[in-house]
Design a protein around this motif. Sequence first.
Motif, PDB file in Angstrom:
ATOM      1  N   GLU A  60       0.628  -1.092   0.083  1.00  0.00           N
ATOM      2  CA  GLU A  60       0.107  -0.419  -0.125  1.00  0.00           C
ATOM      3  C   GLU A  60       0.396   1.727  -0.083  1.00  0.00           C
ATOM      4  O   GLU A  60       0.661   1.946  -0.381  1.00  0.00           O
ATOM      5  CB  GLU A  60      -0.774  -0.416   1.344  1.00  0.00           C
ATOM      6  N   ARG A  61       2.014   1.440   1.021  1.00  0.00           N
ATOM      7  CA  ARG A  61       2.994   2.425   0.683  1.00  0.00           C
ATOM      8  C   ARG A  61       3.428   2.338  -0.565  1.00  0.00           C
ATOM      9  O   ARG A  61       4.045   3.429  -0.952  1.00  0.00           O
ATOM     10  CB  ARG A  61       3.690   2.371   1.796  1.00  0.00           C
ATOM     11  N   LEU A  63       2.534   1.983  -3.347  1.00  0.00           N
ATOM     12  CA  LEU A  63       1.670   2.490  -4.451  1.00  0.00           C
ATOM     13  C   LEU A  63       1.580   4.086  -3.800  1.00  0.00           C
ATOM     14  O   LEU A  63       1.221   4.909  -4.875  1.00  0.00           O
ATOM     15  CB  LEU A  63       0.925   1.748  -4.601  1.00  0.00           C
ATOM     16  N   THR A  64       1.163   4.237  -2.899  1.00  0.00           N
ATOM     17  CA  THR A  64       0.291   5.438  -2.395  1.00  0.00           C
ATOM     18  C   THR A  64       1.961   6.197  -2.801  1.00  0.00           C
ATOM     19  O   THR A  64       1.054   8.007  -2.784  1.00  0.00           O
ATOM     20  CB  THR A  64      -0.435   5.566  -1.523  1.00  0.00           C
ATOM     21  N   VAL A  65       2.791   6.221  -2.011  1.00  0.00           N
ATOM     22  CA  VAL A  65       4.135   6.904  -1.917  1.00  0.00           C
ATOM     23  C   VAL A  65       5.084   7.339  -2.738  1.00  0.00           C
ATOM     24  O   VAL A  65       5.826   7.756  -2.945  1.00  0.00           O
ATOM     25  CB  VAL A  65       4.178   6.871   0.142  1.00  0.00           C
ATOM     26  N   ASP A  69       9.550   6.136   0.661  1.00  0.00           N
ATOM     27  CA  ASP A  69       9.243   6.295   1.978  1.00  0.00           C
ATOM     28  C   ASP A  69       9.780   5.062   2.966  1.00  0.00           C
ATOM     29  O   ASP A  69      10.259   3.864   3.129  1.00  0.00           O
ATOM     30  CB  ASP A  69       7.572   5.638   1.660  1.00  0.00           C
TER      31      ASP A  69
END
Length: 109
Positions: A60-61, A63-65, A69
């Motif tokens: 999730e991180r 794909l989003t950040v 990160d």
Amino acid sequence: MATVNKTGAIIENTYHSLNEEVCPVPKSAILENSSSALEEIWQFSVGGFLFSGAFWLGLERLLTVGKDDALFLACIAFVICGGVLAVSGYRQAQRRVSRLEKYIPNDDS
């Protein structure tokens, strides 16, 4: 009381009769195997939980950040730690089972 004949040991109790094929297992082997079972279950369970949680959070991180990160980088370490813990718990359980299997006579003959 156990009596031995040509077919193997027979267990006769005072309250009921039981005719079943049995094999002798040392008490120390039973105690050792029963005490390590809980540890193996916890290792596998905690490792699997850590692996799966870190994997999905890291995905999730990512794909989003993005890959820079800090939380994504920490998830990589936790995925590795969880995987090692789960695999070691599984391997210990397999070794325990193989130790118990040496007491079971081979029925191939």
